[in-house]
Structures are given as structure tokens and as C-alpha cells.
Design an enzyme around this catalytic site. Sequence first.
Site, PDB file in Angstrom:
ATOM      1  N   SER A 199      40.581  40.985  37.573  1.00  0.00           N
ATOM      2  CA  SER A 199      39.837  42.242  37.420  1.00  0.00           C
ATOM      3  C   SER A 199      39.869  43.146  38.649  1.00  0.00           C
ATOM      4  O   SER A 199      39.384  44.268  38.601  1.00  0.00           O
ATOM      5  CB  SER A 199      38.383  41.943  37.014  1.00  0.00           C
ATOM      6  OG  SER A 199      37.765  41.096  37.954  1.00  0.00           O
TER       7      SER A 199
ATOM      8  N   TYR B 186      34.909  27.215  52.105  1.00  0.00           N
ATOM      9  CA  TYR B 186      36.070  27.988  51.634  1.00  0.00           C
ATOM     10  C   TYR B 186      37.366  27.351  52.158  1.00  0.00           C
ATOM     11  O   TYR B 186      38.315  27.140  51.389  1.00  0.00           O
ATOM     12  CB  TYR B 186      35.942  29.432  52.117  1.00  0.00           C
ATOM     13  CG  TYR B 186      37.069  30.332  51.683  1.00  0.00           C
ATOM     14  CD1 TYR B 186      37.140  30.809  50.373  1.00  0.00           C
ATOM     15  CD2 TYR B 186      38.069  30.719  52.574  1.00  0.00           C
ATOM     16  CE1 TYR B 186      38.180  31.650  49.970  1.00  0.00           C
ATOM     17  CE2 TYR B 186      39.099  31.557  52.177  1.00  0.00           C
ATOM     18  CZ  TYR B 186      39.159  32.013  50.882  1.00  0.00           C
ATOM     19  OH  TYR B 186      40.180  32.834  50.492  1.00  0.00           O
TER      20      TYR B 186
HETATM   21  P1  NAP Z   1      38.294  39.652  45.015  1.00  0.00           P
HETATM   22  O1  NAP Z   1      38.716  41.058  45.211  1.00  0.00           O
HETATM   23  O2  NAP Z   1      36.894  39.253  45.279  1.00  0.00           O
HETATM   24  O3  NAP Z   1      38.700  39.229  43.514  1.00  0.00           O
HETATM   25  C1  NAP Z   1      38.382  37.944  43.041  1.00  0.00           C
HETATM   26  C2  NAP Z   1      38.762  37.861  41.581  1.00  0.00           C
HETATM   27  O4  NAP Z   1      38.408  36.560  41.090  1.00  0.00           O
HETATM   28  C3  NAP Z   1      38.022  38.871  40.723  1.00  0.00           C
HETATM   29  O5  NAP Z   1      38.849  39.326  39.690  1.00  0.00           O
HETATM   30  C4  NAP Z   1      36.868  38.045  40.156  1.00  0.00           C
HETATM   31  O6  NAP Z   1      36.423  38.618  38.939  1.00  0.00           O
HETATM   32  C5  NAP Z   1      37.578  36.708  39.934  1.00  0.00           C
HETATM   33  N1  NAP Z   1      36.669  35.574  39.822  1.00  0.00           N
HETATM   34  C6  NAP Z   1      35.741  35.152  40.720  1.00  0.00           C
HETATM   35  N2  NAP Z   1      35.087  34.085  40.237  1.00  0.00           N
HETATM   36  C7  NAP Z   1      35.619  33.827  39.011  1.00  0.00           C
HETATM   37  C8  NAP Z   1      35.364  32.852  38.022  1.00  0.00           C
HETATM   38  N3  NAP Z   1      34.420  31.903  38.185  1.00  0.00           N
HETATM   39  N4  NAP Z   1      36.096  32.879  36.883  1.00  0.00           N
HETATM   40  C9  NAP Z   1      37.053  33.818  36.694  1.00  0.00           C
HETATM   41  N5  NAP Z   1      37.338  34.775  37.599  1.00  0.00           N
HETATM   42  C10 NAP Z   1      36.617  34.774  38.750  1.00  0.00           C
HETATM   43  O7  NAP Z   1      39.189  38.684  45.898  1.00  0.00           O
HETATM   44  P2  NAP Z   1      40.725  38.779  46.373  1.00  0.00           P
HETATM   45  O8  NAP Z   1      40.708  39.106  47.793  1.00  0.00           O
HETATM   46  O9  NAP Z   1      41.521  39.555  45.414  1.00  0.00           O
HETATM   47  O10 NAP Z   1      41.095  37.233  46.261  1.00  0.00           O
HETATM   48  C11 NAP Z   1      41.944  36.688  45.271  1.00  0.00           C
HETATM   49  C12 NAP Z   1      42.361  35.296  45.708  1.00  0.00           C
HETATM   50  O11 NAP Z   1      43.064  35.385  46.958  1.00  0.00           O
HETATM   51  C13 NAP Z   1      41.176  34.357  45.959  1.00  0.00           C
HETATM   52  O12 NAP Z   1      41.508  33.062  45.535  1.00  0.00           O
HETATM   53  C14 NAP Z   1      41.035  34.390  47.459  1.00  0.00           C
HETATM   54  O13 NAP Z   1      40.424  33.240  47.955  1.00  0.00           O
HETATM   55  C15 NAP Z   1      42.479  34.513  47.885  1.00  0.00           C
HETATM   56  N6  NAP Z   1      42.652  35.043  49.234  1.00  0.00           N
HETATM   57  C16 NAP Z   1      42.205  36.284  49.562  1.00  0.00           C
HETATM   58  C17 NAP Z   1      42.400  36.746  50.852  1.00  0.00           C
HETATM   59  C18 NAP Z   1      41.938  38.094  51.304  1.00  0.00           C
HETATM   60  O14 NAP Z   1      41.995  38.372  52.513  1.00  0.00           O
HETATM   61  N7  NAP Z   1      41.490  38.977  50.435  1.00  0.00           N
HETATM   62  C19 NAP Z   1      43.045  35.948  51.792  1.00  0.00           C
HETATM   63  C20 NAP Z   1      43.492  34.689  51.418  1.00  0.00           C
HETATM   64  C21 NAP Z   1      43.300  34.254  50.130  1.00  0.00           C
HETATM   65  P3  NAP Z   1      34.884  38.539  38.458  1.00  0.00           P
HETATM   66  O15 NAP Z   1      34.051  39.006  39.600  1.00  0.00           O
HETATM   67  O16 NAP Z   1      34.853  39.382  37.244  1.00  0.00           O
HETATM   68  O17 NAP Z   1      34.679  37.114  38.127  1.00  0.00           O
END
Ligand code: NAP
Length: 237
Positions: free
Chosen positions: A10, A147
Amino acid sequence: MSTALVTGGSRGIGRAVCLALARAGYDVAFCYSKDEGGARETLRLLEETGAGAQPFLCDVTDESAVKEMFSALLGLEILVNNAGISRSGLIQDTSFAEWKKIFSVNTDGAFLCTRQAVPALLRRGGGCIVNISSIWGETGAACETAYSASKAALIGFTKAAAKELAPSNIRVNCVSPGMIATDMNAVYTKEEREGFVKAQPVAREGAPEEVAAAVVFLAKSRYITGEVLRVNGGALI
Ligand code: NAP
């Protein structure tokens, strides 16, 4: 029909992965647990690409909801376990419930989705799974122990699943992003984010599209499995 399912589509990295896979020729399904507005926007953007698009309101920690989502999917070839949450805090200030919540989304969710995907991929004769871990799963972050541990678990899961599933023509890989400009990092100030990346060889935050490109690369690289592909501006060199 080749369908990719992206969990957490999303917004952020998940949305970028959805769009990159759509442009690479896949029909794209994605799930989310709360963000209705974000999901509508991902759907709209997917439809603009001309790809098939299927949104699911599905919390990846809910075993029966995950089963139901997979039973509605046709032609699954790629699963991207992207859904994730983070939380900062000292170990002594982290409740057991918070610890378990982080693991339930980041690690259990990937297991539940993978468990449902494998039979579908076996029926198809193969496929691929990409897990989104994190730089902190490799090197650990102070004040983000839950985390970091959950993302390290995902790397172990990736490697074990890669060995188990390679004979069935299913590849399992991991992308390990560094600091990427998404809502997840909105808890940090601009100065804090700049401070984090300034020591990196490529001294800037990454874009979600740069992580998405790595996912598409792994989806198409038929001789790569069990790998952890870093997308972090050289932060761990
Ligand atoms: P984000 O913008 O917070 O997006 C997280 C996504 O996961 C949203 O679509 C959220 O949608 C969904 N989500 C959360 N809990 C969920 C659940 N229980 N069931 C289904 N969907 C769920 O985060 P992002 O930065 O894009 O992160 C995406 C991935 O990359 C994560 O695994 C994160 O740990 C990893 N990551 C991110 C970074 C960074 O710097 N941003 C770095 C390393 C790794 P809803 O809120 O609608 O559930």
C-alpha cells in the site's frame, strides 16, 4: 499467466515493487492490513501500467486470512515478502508484546505466506520468493533489537528455504535495503537521516524504486538463490 504477490503493497517499497513487477510484465496482487487510501493509490497506479491488479486486505499475521488470500490467487510465480514494521526503543523499554508484534509481522508473516505459496509454485513447476530484510538484520542496530533480530531471522529463513526448495525449481533470495526514503523512517528527523547516510560511500538515502529494481533482478536471475543482495549505498563495505 504469471502473477506476483507483494505483501505490504500500500505504500513505500512494496508499492514500488508492485509497479516494477507490473512493468516487467507480471500481473500483480498485493496486500495491506490498514492503509485503504494507500492501497487504492497502488491499485490506480498498477491499472495505469495495464497489468492485471488485485488488492487484498490481509494482515500477514492472520493465518486464516493468508490462506484465503492465496486461495484466490491464480498463476502465482513470485512472492515478495515485504510487509514489515519497525520500532525504536531500549531493550529494557521493549515489552514482550512489542517484541512479539515485530516478529509476527516481519518473520511469522513471511513464513505464513511462504508456506501458502510453496504448493502453488510446486504445481506451476517453479517460481521465486524474495524476502525484504534490512541492513539491520545483517549488522544490528542499537535501540532496534527486535527489528534487527526479526530481519536477521528472515536471512536465516531465506538461506534454509533456498536449500530446501532449489530441487523444486523455487529460488529464494533476500534484498537487504539500507536507509530508504519511506514513511517507515518518518520517525527520524531530516538531520538524523542525513547523519545516518553521510558516512556511506553513496551518501544519500535510497529510493524505493532502487530496492524494487533489485527485486526484479532477483526475480529474473535463474542461477541465483540463497543470496542477500544489499541495496544500501555501500554502507557495509
Ligand atoms: P512502510 O512505508 O511503513 O510500508 C510498510 C508496508 O507494509 C505497508 O504497505 C503496510 O500496509 C504493510 N504492512 C504492515 N504491517 C502489515 C501486516 N501485518 N500485514 C500486511 N501488510 C502490512 O515501510 P517500507 O519502508 O516501505 O518498508 C517495506 C519493507 O522494507 C519492510 O519489511 C521494512 O522492514 C523493509 N526495510 C525498509 C527500510 C527503509 O529504510 N525504509 C530499510 C530496510 C528494510 P498497512 O499499513 O496497510 O498494513
